[in-house]
Design a protein around this motif. Structure first.
Motif, mmCIF file in Angstrom:
data_model
loop_
_atom_site.group_PDB
_atom_site.id
_atom_site.type_symbol
_atom_site.label_atom_id
_atom_site.label_comp_id
_atom_site.label_asym_id
_atom_site.label_seq_id
_atom_site.Cartn_x
_atom_site.Cartn_y
_atom_site.Cartn_z
ATOM 1 N N ARG A 38 0.823 -1.202 0.000
ATOM 2 C CA ARG A 38 0.000 0.000 0.000
ATOM 3 C C ARG A 38 0.870 1.271 0.000
ATOM 4 O O ARG A 38 0.594 2.204 -0.719
ATOM 5 C CB ARG A 38 -0.906 -0.009 1.229
ATOM 6 N N LEU A 82 -14.600 5.874 -6.370
ATOM 7 C CA LEU A 82 -15.124 5.164 -5.209
ATOM 8 C C LEU A 82 -16.555 5.622 -4.914
ATOM 9 O O LEU A 82 -16.821 6.811 -4.808
ATOM 10 C CB LEU A 82 -14.252 5.446 -3.980
ATOM 11 N N GLN A 103 -8.620 10.969 1.870
ATOM 12 C CA GLN A 103 -9.008 9.740 1.176
ATOM 13 C C GLN A 103 -9.485 10.022 -0.242
ATOM 14 O O GLN A 103 -9.587 9.123 -1.051
ATOM 15 C CB GLN A 103 -10.130 9.028 1.942
ATOM 16 N N ASN C 132 -8.626 2.791 5.822
ATOM 17 C CA ASN C 132 -8.555 2.059 4.570
ATOM 18 C C ASN C 132 -7.445 1.028 4.539
ATOM 19 O O ASN C 132 -6.783 0.840 3.531
ATOM 20 C CB ASN C 132 -8.348 3.006 3.392
ATOM 21 N N SER C 133 -7.187 0.394 5.669
ATOM 22 C CA SER C 133 -6.172 -0.652 5.635
ATOM 23 C C SER C 133 -6.644 -1.846 6.432
ATOM 24 O O SER C 133 -7.459 -1.723 7.340
ATOM 25 C CB SER C 133 -4.858 -0.132 6.207
ATOM 26 N N SER C 215 -12.616 2.351 0.599
ATOM 27 C CA SER C 215 -12.252 1.863 -0.732
ATOM 28 C C SER C 215 -12.365 0.348 -0.750
ATOM 29 O O SER C 215 -12.172 -0.308 0.269
ATOM 30 C CB SER C 215 -10.839 2.295 -1.088
ATOM 31 N N PRO C 216 -12.689 -0.210 -1.906
ATOM 32 C CA PRO C 216 -12.918 -1.653 -1.994
ATOM 33 C C PRO C 216 -11.699 -2.458 -1.570
ATOM 34 O O PRO C 216 -11.822 -3.626 -1.224
ATOM 35 C CB PRO C 216 -13.204 -1.887 -3.476
ATOM 36 N N GLY C 217 -10.528 -1.824 -1.564
ATOM 37 C CA GLY C 217 -9.325 -2.534 -1.178
ATOM 38 C C GLY C 217 -9.349 -2.992 0.269
ATOM 39 O O GLY C 217 -8.590 -3.874 0.660
ATOM 40 N N GLN C 219 -12.674 -2.747 2.259
ATOM 41 C CA GLN C 219 -14.030 -2.912 2.798
ATOM 42 C C GLN C 219 -14.386 -4.388 2.977
ATOM 43 O O GLN C 219 -14.035 -5.224 2.161
ATOM 44 C CB GLN C 219 -15.046 -2.234 1.876
#
Lengths: 446, 304, 271
Positions: A38, A82, A103, C132-133, C215-217, C219
């Motif tokens: 990431r 998104l 974000q 988001n992680s 984000s879908p990464g 969720q």
């Protein structure tokens, strides 16, 4: 449970636990790997991406399918698009900006969000970033991107501030009338005409005269608005005093919760946009005032059972005129945009003539006049003419206050109760006193 | 008593010296760190926040206890509290009665009890969001299960549940009953199966009828298990959120707007973080008091 | 007679439990035209269109991956940390009688409505770049679960007689070796019951995941499913397909381990 039983279980379970642990262990390793991946991704992203956040809506499908690929091809900037559901995105995007979480680069919003988003502010001042809107914009759409508003009442805190541009129209959306040609012949000119014809032509339980959204909050307010305004009601006066419950307002609302309910399908109180859309496209309703996202499906045989029978017109007239609600998609750059340069590049590109015409031809409603008049686009999309006519007849956005979400929630809840009861009763007064108390507390007036 | 003393003595002996002295604290450290960072710190932060006034997403000043005071003057909060209390009371009562009835029935070793137990586990482990989806599919007046059944069996028209306040509220209660009666049932069944048989036989020999045996023998002996079950369910019901979020978002009107939903909206939708947090903290206090009670009951039950 | 009456009631209950779920599964295999127009319990023409649309237009495969990773890792972390802490509470005397109070103190964590702390959690996660992680969710869920693990495992460890450990320690093994070789295997059924409960609760959690990921990464399945239930353009077919898919892993899991479910679900009140 006997001891032997327990021991047997233990052994069997032990194997299972071991397997589970192994799986989880590898998952953990994966997580660590993903974390490093990431960071690497973020570093690489500095060159080439823009993160656009939006809520899920049929009106954004052409943008998603056609315009994003076009932008990526032309600029080489990758788009991460998104989406969340409407209210979730409203909350999330605001949080993101307030906490500077970074974000998103670009927020695609509903226009009544602008006052709240711009007064926080979670949006960047576009005037300072060198955006100079040209005269090709549809003016009623463009006006919605300024804060404080150029016209209409202002909050005490922002009385003397100079309006700044915080957002640019994204997809031009507003309401218009959709009706059945076989029932009405031509577009009903007045509400009285609509009701009379609808009553004569409807055949319950197969067909009903009119349909709308009855669900509390945003939904019912959107359906009530054009009826209420056309029938002569007003929401606020010029000093934010609530006047929706004066005599004219009550009369107008009674027409909505009583007369229109009487020609609508039973259960309309629980209808949201999906049910109202299904009702008009499925032949269950003869007329509706609706946004373009659903109207646009009228000619598509895959989505509509009444292809060829549906036509568009302006909102019927009443004592207050013919007034539709403007509810455009509008976009701005986040104060914590991680890819600032690309966000600006995207905003600039999106309002170029070429992009706007591509948007119109993809079946969406553009925000610039030249694209609205593009002959290729209008041939495919006859709704554009109806929208232009409605803009001339009368169109109005929701009141420009950062507290609109709260006002709409209270008003929408009481309207929903009135609709359930089939009469205005004390509900408008109750909504008025709740909202007045709230506005007082927040310094709108003494 | 003597064994307890010996236990303590031995425990002291095994405590050891040197590194062993810090060992117990080392063992606790990771857990405490996690809880401090992820739970305690946010709570402290939240308490501080509850004394602030927020405008346009930012704190604009301290207001002392105003946010807490406002709870008493806010009709919407009163309404949400009332809905929540009604919801908890009704749902938990129905679940207890149904669960107890079922447990008594099954305790008599019926055919296919095993299958039933298996099936009954499903509602309570299915993701709450999915339970919300399931019930939207049941209640939708145009395509839903109820409408379908009525049309298929009686040839009738659509069934409307979510358009009226009272029916939507009962619809939500029905959802909770569907989801959680099985838990009541399983707890009570375990309780009943652990009861001694002698008192019942004695009563039967004395010629007592089924109802008398239930009132005089079964209920008193089940008292503590019942209390545990009811306490657990009450705590959970108080903070129901996901299912309402999917099913009604609190509507129509405010008829299914539980405090959890109103608090969430106040914080996130209206951006009044101070007031929203104050509201939820107040509710959390009530829930914690209930929880303390429940834990006491569980400990007593576990000791027996 | 009474037996069969009882059996009939039981059958009815089973039907009431299963029909709604069957209806959702059935709906997920219907075309949207059939859903809105035909109104039958079971599909006439079966179609996988809803599922293929789901995997094409949304990120369901990704949601599953996120859920499995987050769930697996956080349960593992909480089991390891929690067991150690529980052992400490069960076997040692701590300062100020802490071993008696800490258990409940930690358990309150589990009982607090998450909605109370989501805003602060969001801000803390933001500060440490954990939005988001996977890692952010794993840490939060580990903390939620660990409270429950401590509570459960403490009572399991107390049930194990001290003699066994002592015997082993007399034989020369260290305390931790004794813990690993003697205590843990004996407490395995408890560990399993606890893990099962933790898996279910973690997989199903919605609110925290909703707030911490966008984000879908990252969720998880419940958040992904709720995104589909959008305000506009409700797609009943896709919605039921999403519901069905989301439920499958956890139902299968629960049915496999069902004998150990009850103790966990009741916070150890029932053995």
């Amino acid at each position: 449970m006997t001891p032997t039983d327990e021991r047997a279980l233990t052994r069997k379970q032990f194997v299972k636990t071991a397997v589970g642990a192994a799986v989880a262990g590898s998952a953990l390793a994966g997580a660590a790997r993903a974390a490093t991946y990431r960071t690497a991704a973020t570093a690489r992203a500095a060159k080439g991406k823009v993160v656009i956040g939006a809520f899920v809506d049929g009106g954004l499908v052409p943008f998603k399918d056609k315009i994003i690929p076009l932008f990526q091809r032309e600029t080489g900037i990758k788009v991460e698009f998104l989406q969340d559901d409407y209210s979730t995105f409203f909350e999330k995007a605001f949080q993101d900006g307030v906490t500077k979480a970074g974000q998103f680069d670009v927020y695609v919003m509903d226009d009544p969000w602008i006052p709240q988003y711009a007064s926080a502010p979670v949006l960047q001042n576009l005037s300072k970033l060198g955006f100079q809107p040209d005269s090709d914009y549809m003016k009623p759409f463009l006006d919605l991107g300024w804060w404080p508003p150029k016209q209409g009442p202002r909050l005490p805190q922002f009385k003397s501030a100079t309006p700044q541009l915080y957002a640019l129209p994204f997809v031009g959306d507003m309401q218009s009338l959709t009706y059945r040609k076989d029932a009405f012949g031509h577009a009903p000119k007045t509400w009285a005409e609509l009701v009379t014809v609808a009553r004569a032509k409807m055949k319950p339980p197969q067909t009903y005269g009119y349909v709308f959204r009855g669900v509390k909050g945003n939904s019912i307010v959107a359906s009530w608005f054009p009826v209420f305004r056309s029938q002569g009601g007003k929401i606020f006066d010029n000093n934010w005093k609530v006047i929706w419950n004066n005599a004219a307002g009550k009369r107008a609302t009674e027409f909505f919760v009583h007369t229109l309910k009487s020609i609508a399908p039973p259960g309309v109180v629980e209808y949201d946009s999906d049910q109202e859309g299904a009702a008009i496209l499925g032949g269950k309703a003869l007329s509706i005032v609706q946004y373009s996202g659903n109207a646009i499906k009228s000619d598509d045989p895959k989505q509509s059972k009444e292809v060829g029978k549906l036509d568009f017109g302006t909102v019927p007239r009443g004592p207050g005129g013919s007034i539709a609600q403007i509810g455009i998609f509008i976009s701005g750059i986040s104060v914590s945009a991680p890819n600032q340069a690309n966000a600006v590049a995207f905003q600039k590109w999106f309002v170029t003539r070429k992009a706007q015409i591509a948007l119109a031809r993809a079946g969406s409603l553009p925000v610039k006049r030249s694209a609205f008049l593009d002959p290729v686009a209008t041939k495919h999309n006859r709704l554009q003419k109806a929208i232009l006519a409605q803009l001339n007849a009368g169109a109005e956005a929701r009141p420009r206050t950062p507290d609109w979400a709260k006002v709409e929630d209270i008003l929408g809840t009481e309207l929903n109760k009135a609709l359930g009861a089939g009469t205005v009763g004390g509900h408008l007064d109750s909504a008025a006193s709740q909202v007045t108390a709230f506005l007082k507390k927040n310094g709108y007036y003494k | 008593m003597a064994t307890a003393a010996a236990y303590v003595a031995r425990r002291r002996r095994t405590q050891g010296a040197g590194l062993d002295r810090v060992l117990p604290y080392l063992l606790l450290a990771p857990t405490l760190l996690l809880v401090l960072a992820v739970v305690v710190y946010p709570i402290v932060y939240g308490v501080r926040q509850s004394f602030l006034n927020f405008r346009f997403g930012h704190a604009v000043g301290s207001v002392g206890f105003d946010n807490y005071r406002q709870l008493f003057h806010d009709p919407a909060f009163g309404q949400a509290l009332w809905v929540t209390l009604k919801f908890v009371a009704l749902a938990v009562t129905v679940e207890t009665v149904l669960g107890l009835g079922l447990a008594l029935l099954v305790a008599g070793a019926l055919p296919f009890t095993r299958v039933a137990r298996l099936v009954l586990v499903v509602p309570m482990i299915v993701t709450p969001i999915v339970v919300g989806i399931v019930f939207r599919l049941i209640y939708a007046s145009d395509v839903g299960l109820l409408t379908t059944l009525r049309k298929d069996i009686f040839g009738g028209g659509p069934v409307f549940i979510l358009d009226k306040g009272w029916s939507a509220f009962l619809g939500l209660v029905a959802l909770d009953v569907w989801e959680w009666t099985p838990l009541m049932f399983l707890i009570l069944l375990a309780g009943i199966q652990s009861l001694p048989v002698e008192p019942f036989e004695a009563a039967r020999v004395d010629g007592a009828g089924g109802w008398r045996i239930f009132v005089d023998q079964t209920l008193p002996m089940l008292r503590s298990v019942l209390a545990v079950a009811i306490a657990l369910r009450t705590i959970d019901a108080f903070t129901t959120f996901d299912q309402v979020f999917v099913l009604t978002k609190g509507g129509p009107g405010t008829s299914t707007q539980l405090i959890s939903i109103y608090g969430y909206n106040t914080s996130f939708k209206f951006a009044e973080f101070g007031y929203g947090t104050a509201m939820l903290l107040a509710v959390a206090l009530v829930v914690l008091a209930l929880a303390a009670l429940a834990v006491r009951l569980i400990r007593r039950e576990a000791r027996q | 007679m009474r037996r069969w009456l009882g059996a009939a009631v039981l059958l009815l209950v089973v039907v009431i439990v299963l029909v709604p779920i069957a209806f959702m599964v059935g709906t997920s295999f219907k075309s949207n035209a059939e859903i809105t127009q035909d109104l039958h319990l079971w599909p006439h023409t079966w179609t996988f269109a809803n599922y293929s649309r789901l995997f094409r237009d949304s990120y369901f495969a990704q949601y599953f991956r996120n859920s499995f990773v987050v769930c697996g890792a956080s349960v593992l972390v909480s089991l390891v940390c929690g067991s150690l802490a529980a052992y400490s509470l069960a076997r040692f005397r701590l300062l100020a009688g802490l071993e008696k109070r800490l258990g409940f103190g930690i358990l309150t964590v589990r009982i607090l409505p998450p909605v109370v702390i989501v805003v602060p959690l969001f801000l803390v996660a933001l500060k440490f770049h954990l939005l988001n992680s996977w890692l952010g969710l794993i840490l939060v869920y580990s903390a939620f679960n660990v409270s429950f693990v401590v509570w459960m495992m403490e009572s399991f460890f107390r049930e194990i007689p001290l003699d066994l450990e002592e015997a082993s320690m007399v034989d020369g093994s260290s305390r931790m070796t004794a813990f690993r070789r003697i205590v843990l295997p004996l407490a395995a059924p408890g560990l399993v019951a606890t893990a099962i409960f933790a898996v279910i609760v973690t997989y199903n959690e919605f609110l925290v995941a909703l707030v911490l990921t966008s984000s879908p990464g990252s969720q998880t399945v419940p958040v992904g499913a709720s995104t589909l239930i959008t305000r506009i353009d409700i797609d009943w077919g896709a919605m039921s397909a999403a519901g069905t898919l989301a439920a499958v892993p956890i139902v299968v899991f629960a049915l496999i381990v069902q004998r150990h479910l009850v103790r966990g679900l009741t916070l150890g009140a029932v053995k």
